[in-house]
Design an enzyme around this catalytic site. Structure first.
Site, PDB file in Angstrom:
ATOM      1  CB  CYS A  48      -0.881  -0.048   1.249  1.00  0.00           C
ATOM      2  SG  CYS A  48      -1.835   1.449   1.565  1.00  0.00           S
ATOM      3  CG  HIS A  49       0.483   4.602  -2.653  1.00  0.00           C
ATOM      4  ND1 HIS A  49      -0.317   3.767  -3.403  1.00  0.00           N
ATOM      5  CD2 HIS A  49       1.365   5.144  -3.512  1.00  0.00           C
ATOM      6  CE1 HIS A  49       0.053   3.826  -4.653  1.00  0.00           C
ATOM      7  NE2 HIS A  49       1.071   4.650  -4.758  1.00  0.00           N
ATOM      8  CB  THR A  50       0.007   3.620   4.255  1.00  0.00           C
ATOM      9  OG1 THR A  50      -1.160   4.276   3.737  1.00  0.00           O
ATOM     10  CG2 THR A  50       0.275   4.108   5.656  1.00  0.00           C
ATOM     11  CG  HIS A  70      -0.886  -1.758   6.152  1.00  0.00           C
ATOM     12  ND1 HIS A  70       0.152  -1.195   5.456  1.00  0.00           N
ATOM     13  CD2 HIS A  70      -2.009  -1.183   5.675  1.00  0.00           C
ATOM     14  CE1 HIS A  70      -0.310  -0.310   4.596  1.00  0.00           C
ATOM     15  NE2 HIS A  70      -1.635  -0.288   4.695  1.00  0.00           N
ATOM     16  CD  GLU A  71      -3.549  -3.695   0.591  1.00  0.00           C
ATOM     17  OE1 GLU A  71      -4.282  -2.712   0.510  1.00  0.00           O
ATOM     18  OE2 GLU A  71      -2.725  -3.975  -0.284  1.00  0.00           O
ATOM     19  CB  CYS A 100     -10.982  -4.419  21.912  1.00  0.00           C
ATOM     20  SG  CYS A 100     -11.795  -3.014  22.692  1.00  0.00           S
ATOM     21  CB  CYS A 103     -11.929   0.273  24.072  1.00  0.00           C
ATOM     22  SG  CYS A 103     -12.161   0.735  22.342  1.00  0.00           S
ATOM     23  CB  CYS A 106     -15.166  -1.047  20.560  1.00  0.00           C
ATOM     24  SG  CYS A 106     -13.668  -1.407  19.617  1.00  0.00           S
ATOM     25  CB  CYS A 114     -10.334  -0.507  18.386  1.00  0.00           C
ATOM     26  SG  CYS A 114      -9.920  -1.420  19.876  1.00  0.00           S
ATOM     27  NE  ARG A 118      -3.298   4.776  16.147  1.00  0.00           N
ATOM     28  CZ  ARG A 118      -2.017   5.110  15.998  1.00  0.00           C
ATOM     29  NH1 ARG A 118      -1.096   4.581  16.777  1.00  0.00           N
ATOM     30  NH2 ARG A 118      -1.662   5.991  15.077  1.00  0.00           N
ATOM     31  CB  CYS A 177      -5.103  -1.619   3.532  1.00  0.00           C
ATOM     32  SG  CYS A 177      -4.997   0.184   3.733  1.00  0.00           S
ATOM     33  NE  ARG A 374      -3.189  -1.795  -2.390  1.00  0.00           N
ATOM     34  CZ  ARG A 374      -3.154  -0.475  -2.177  1.00  0.00           C
ATOM     35  NH1 ARG A 374      -2.616   0.352  -3.041  1.00  0.00           N
ATOM     36  NH2 ARG A 374      -3.653   0.028  -1.051  1.00  0.00           N
TER      37      ARG A 374
HETATM   38  N1  LIG Z   1      -7.154   6.600   5.619  1.00  0.00           N
HETATM   39  C1  LIG Z   1      -6.873   5.333   5.390  1.00  0.00           C
HETATM   40  O1  LIG Z   1      -7.322   4.434   6.120  1.00  0.00           O
HETATM   41  C2  LIG Z   1      -6.031   4.958   4.233  1.00  0.00           C
HETATM   42  C3  LIG Z   1      -5.329   5.904   3.533  1.00  0.00           C
HETATM   43  N2  LIG Z   1      -4.577   5.560   2.448  1.00  0.00           N
HETATM   44  C4  LIG Z   1      -3.946   6.650   1.712  1.00  0.00           C
HETATM   45  O2  LIG Z   1      -4.805   6.962   0.615  1.00  0.00           O
HETATM   46  C5  LIG Z   1      -4.052   7.550  -0.438  1.00  0.00           C
HETATM   47  C6  LIG Z   1      -4.378   6.854  -1.748  1.00  0.00           C
HETATM   48  O3  LIG Z   1      -3.869   5.540  -1.767  1.00  0.00           O
HETATM   49  P1  LIG Z   1      -3.773   4.732  -3.152  1.00  0.00           P
HETATM   50  O4  LIG Z   1      -5.084   4.714  -3.850  1.00  0.00           O
HETATM   51  O5  LIG Z   1      -3.125   3.452  -2.836  1.00  0.00           O
HETATM   52  O6  LIG Z   1      -2.773   5.723  -3.943  1.00  0.00           O
HETATM   53  P2  LIG Z   1      -2.406   5.894  -5.495  1.00  0.00           P
HETATM   54  O7  LIG Z   1      -1.123   6.666  -5.544  1.00  0.00           O
HETATM   55  O8  LIG Z   1      -2.491   4.594  -6.195  1.00  0.00           O
HETATM   56  O9  LIG Z   1      -3.570   6.799  -6.064  1.00  0.00           O
HETATM   57  C7  LIG Z   1      -3.567   8.170  -5.967  1.00  0.00           C
HETATM   58  C8  LIG Z   1      -3.953   8.748  -7.340  1.00  0.00           C
HETATM   59  O10 LIG Z   1      -4.047  10.167  -7.191  1.00  0.00           O
HETATM   60  C9  LIG Z   1      -3.404  10.769  -8.296  1.00  0.00           C
HETATM   61  N3  LIG Z   1      -3.019  12.114  -7.941  1.00  0.00           N
HETATM   62  C10 LIG Z   1      -1.825  12.561  -7.443  1.00  0.00           C
HETATM   63  N4  LIG Z   1      -1.875  13.895  -7.287  1.00  0.00           N
HETATM   64  C11 LIG Z   1      -3.111  14.297  -7.667  1.00  0.00           C
HETATM   65  C12 LIG Z   1      -3.741  15.564  -7.773  1.00  0.00           C
HETATM   66  N5  LIG Z   1      -3.095  16.678  -7.442  1.00  0.00           N
HETATM   67  N6  LIG Z   1      -5.024  15.627  -8.222  1.00  0.00           N
HETATM   68  C13 LIG Z   1      -5.674  14.488  -8.570  1.00  0.00           C
HETATM   69  N7  LIG Z   1      -5.105  13.258  -8.538  1.00  0.00           N
HETATM   70  C14 LIG Z   1      -3.847  13.169  -8.086  1.00  0.00           C
HETATM   71  C15 LIG Z   1      -2.244   9.838  -8.584  1.00  0.00           C
HETATM   72  O11 LIG Z   1      -1.723  10.068  -9.883  1.00  0.00           O
HETATM   73  P3  LIG Z   1      -0.223   9.515 -10.260  1.00  0.00           P
HETATM   74  O12 LIG Z   1      -0.440   8.117 -10.704  1.00  0.00           O
HETATM   75  O13 LIG Z   1       0.208  10.417 -11.384  1.00  0.00           O
HETATM   76  O14 LIG Z   1       0.592   9.667  -9.032  1.00  0.00           O
HETATM   77  C16 LIG Z   1      -2.928   8.498  -8.446  1.00  0.00           C
HETATM   78  O15 LIG Z   1      -3.596   8.137  -9.637  1.00  0.00           O
HETATM   79  C17 LIG Z   1      -2.594   7.465   0.019  1.00  0.00           C
HETATM   80  O16 LIG Z   1      -2.260   8.713   0.594  1.00  0.00           O
HETATM   81  C18 LIG Z   1      -2.605   6.384   1.084  1.00  0.00           C
HETATM   82  O17 LIG Z   1      -1.533   6.517   1.978  1.00  0.00           O
HETATM   83  C19 LIG Z   1      -4.528   4.279   1.971  1.00  0.00           C
HETATM   84  C20 LIG Z   1      -5.206   3.304   2.620  1.00  0.00           C
HETATM   85  C21 LIG Z   1      -5.945   3.540   3.847  1.00  0.00           C
HETATM   86  N1  LIG Z   2       1.143   7.395  11.398  1.00  0.00           N
HETATM   87  C1  LIG Z   2       0.664   8.537  10.651  1.00  0.00           C
HETATM   88  C2  LIG Z   2      -0.735   8.360  10.170  1.00  0.00           C
HETATM   89  C3  LIG Z   2      -0.909   7.224   9.213  1.00  0.00           C
HETATM   90  C4  LIG Z   2      -2.367   6.966   9.044  1.00  0.00           C
HETATM   91  O1  LIG Z   2      -3.167   7.885   9.017  1.00  0.00           O
HETATM   92  N2  LIG Z   2      -2.753   5.711   8.928  1.00  0.00           N
HETATM   93  C5  LIG Z   2      -4.126   5.369   8.701  1.00  0.00           C
HETATM   94  C6  LIG Z   2      -4.208   4.174   7.904  1.00  0.00           C
HETATM   95  S1  LIG Z   2      -3.408   4.369   6.350  1.00  0.00           S
HETATM   96  C7  LIG Z   2      -3.469   2.872   5.694  1.00  0.00           C
HETATM   97  O2  LIG Z   2      -2.922   2.592   4.698  1.00  0.00           O
HETATM   98  C8  LIG Z   2      -4.828   5.082  10.015  1.00  0.00           C
HETATM   99  O3  LIG Z   2      -5.318   4.013  10.306  1.00  0.00           O
HETATM  100  N3  LIG Z   2      -4.940   6.070  10.819  1.00  0.00           N
HETATM  101  C9  LIG Z   2      -5.583   5.961  12.094  1.00  0.00           C
HETATM  102  C10 LIG Z   2      -4.625   5.567  13.168  1.00  0.00           C
HETATM  103  O4  LIG Z   2      -5.056   5.392  14.311  1.00  0.00           O
HETATM  104  O5  LIG Z   2      -3.418   5.397  12.860  1.00  0.00           O
HETATM  105  C11 LIG Z   2       0.781   9.826  11.443  1.00  0.00           C
HETATM  106  O6  LIG Z   2       1.203   9.776  12.584  1.00  0.00           O
HETATM  107  O7  LIG Z   2       0.455  10.868  10.849  1.00  0.00           O
HETATM  108 ZN   LIG Z   3      -2.884   0.791   3.502  1.00  0.00          ZN
HETATM  109 ZN   LIG Z   4     -11.868  -1.248  21.152  1.00  0.00          ZN
END
Ligand SMILES: NC(=O)C1=CN([C@@H]2O[C@H](COP(=O)(O)OP(=O)(O)OC[C@H]3O[C@@H](n4cnc5c(N)ncnc54)[C@H](OP(=O)(O)O)[C@@H]3O)[C@@H](O)[C@H]2O)C=CC1
Ligand SMILES: N[C@@H](CCC(=O)N[C@@H](CSC=O)C(=O)NCC(=O)O)C(=O)O
Ligand SMILES: [Zn+2]
Ligand SMILES: [Zn+2]
Length: 382
Positions: A48-50, A70-71, A100, A103, A106, A114, A118, A177, A374
């Site tokens: 994942c990008h994270t 994490h995936e 859990c 908590c 939850c 949860c 954390r 994820c 992916r």
């Molecule tokens: N909150 C959560 O629980 C989670 C958060 N994330 C986060 O979500 C985000 C997306 O993940 P993922 O889908 O895997 O990422 P990707 O990089 O695969 O997708 C992001 C897309 O956005 C495009 N992009 C980049 N800049 C811009 C812009 N300025 N305007 C419009 N589009 C743009 C990218 O283009 P290009 O191909 O040219 O780079 C790409 O196509 C990441 O930041 C990741 O860390 C992921 C999983 C869980």
């Molecule tokens: N550790 C970072 C924050 C990273 C983050 O926001 N992680 C997401 C999942 S991203 C998955 O690919 C998340 O679950 N956030 C909630 C959490 O409790 O971590 C920072 O410190 O900024």
């Molecule tokens: Zn992820």
């Molecule tokens: Zn909990």
């Protein structure tokens, strides 16, 4: 019973020794699970990008040396004392957002965040404050409570869910994820209403999954915004009604103005799936006055902050965000797997690349190249 039960297992893992450097394939020692812990043989993991974000050094919580990932999906090898929710032999998905069920978070019914482990999860250790991983005589940190870039990992029992044994692990790992996050963001966090207009910024795994959720909830317009022109085909394949490349707008029109024009005043829901704070602002400001909601999913680098005129919120736009889409992993993952097995949730379509553990750095390079949705890494067959 596996003859490894109660013993340290030596296996291969990809170790991140320091920020910004390639992962190194090492023999690591994985200690047996302690009370309320589960040792899992990881069969497949997505990247994942994270993972790349933390490896880059931009994660304020990032620390090294660490086993990222994490995936992941795998089979339970053994369990520690007091574990009742899974047993050896179960097919499982690792949960970086644990559940859990007891908590304050939850029990609130208001969030999937949860709180039970954390603090230790953020420090890269198990709930008792120690690590189960060792390589070259040094303790390694755990990542997001899961560390799926190891052939064996140890997680808290609340960080794992058993799923249908016939569900293919090289697909269900992605429910750990990206897919769940985007789908849940649309169906749970936003709970998009029928006929509402949606804009999704960023058509990676997460953004394409938001499309799936918007379709499930019978959205009206589903507009994808991406700077990468190759993403138009991907967006349409997943069911987007429109695609806009913000770098190709004519006459100096901004993406905010374009979306307002396309939706008669603004979107009902927008989603940031880029992690870019400038995009997050545009996503908020493209929302309809009075009720539009913008959901932040993307993860931004340390030091980055979001801003807008408070007037945007005074006039009824709502800014929110979610982790793991708002999905409660132990309660809801099996349902997602059922949807996948019944052909109601796309998963296979996200897999553009496959690698084996020794080639995991190639998976990171592919992710940066822009044509990868992916990459699934085979952790068993090297
Ligand atoms: N909150 C959560 O629980 C989670 C958060 N994330 C986060 O979500 C985000 C997306 O993940 P993922 O889908 O895997 O990422 P990707 O990089 O695969 O997708 C992001 C897309 O956005 C495009 N992009 C980049 N800049 C811009 C812009 N300025 N305007 C419009 N589009 C743009 C990218 O283009 P290009 O191909 O040219 O780079 C790409 O196509 C990441 O930041 C990741 O860390 C992921 C999983 C869980
Ligand atoms: N550790 C970072 C924050 C990273 C983050 O926001 N992680 C997401 C999942 S991203 C998955 O690919 C998340 O679950 N956030 C909630 C959490 O409790 O971590 C920072 O410190 O900024
Ligand atoms: Zn992820
Ligand atoms: Zn909990």
């Amino acid at each position: 019973m596996a003859d490894t039960v109660g013993k340290t297992i030596t296996c291969k893992a990809a170790v991140a020794w320091e920020a910004g450097k390639d992962l190194s394939i090492e023999d690591i020692e994985v200690a047996p699970p302690q009370a309320h812990e589960v040792r899992i043989q990881i069969y497949y993991t997505g990247v994942c990008h994270t993972d790349a974000y933390t490896l880059s050094g931009k994660d304020p919580e990032g620390a090294f040396p660490i086993v990222l990932g994490h995936e992941g999906a795998g089979i339970v090898e053994s369990v520690g004392e007091g574990v009742t929710n899974v047993k050896p032999g179960d097919t499982v998905v690792a949960l970086y957002t644990p559940e859990c069920k007891e908590c304050k978070f939850c029990k609130s019914g208001k969030t999937n965040l949860c709180g039970k482990i954390r603090a230790t999860q953020g420090k890269g250790v198990m709930p008792d404050g120690t690590s189960r991983f060792k390589a070259r005589g040094k303790d390694l940190l755990h990542f997001m409570g899961t560390s799926t870039f190891s052939q064996y990992t140890v997680v808290a029992d609340i960080s794992v869910v058993a799923v249908q044994p016939d569900a293919p692990m090289d697909r269900t790992c992605l429910l750990g994820c990206g897919i769940t996050t985007g789908y849940g963001a649309a169906t749970i966090t936003a709970n998009v209403e029928e006929g509402s207009n949606v804009a999704i910024f960023g058509a990676g795994c997460v953004g394409l999954s938001v499309i799936q959720g918007a379709i499930k909830n019978k959205a009206g317009k589903i507009i994808v915004v991406d700077v990468n022109p190759t993403k138009e085909e991907w967006a349409k394949k997943f069911g987007a009604t429109d695609f806009v490349n913000p770098t190709k707008l004519e006459g100096g029109q901004t993406i905010v103005d374009k979306l307002i024009e396309m939706t008669d005043g603004g979107c009902d829901y927008t989603f940031d799936c880029t992690g870019n704070v400038t995009v997050m602002r545009a996503a908020l400001e493209a929302c309809h006055k009075g009720w539009g909601q913008s959901i932040i999913i993307g993860v931004a680098a340390a030091g980055q902050e979001i801003s807008t005129r408070p007037f945007q919120l005074v006039t009824g736009r709502v800014w929110k965000g979610c982790a793991f889409g708002g999905v409660k992993g132990r309660s809801q993952m099996k349902g997602l797997v059922s949807d996948y097995l019944d052909g109601k949730l796309k998963v296979d379509e996200f897999i553009t690349h496959r690698e084996t553990l020794p080639q995991i750095n190639t998976a990171f390079e592919q992710m940066k190249a822009g044509d990868c949705i992916r990459c699934v890494v085979d952790m068993k067959n090297l």
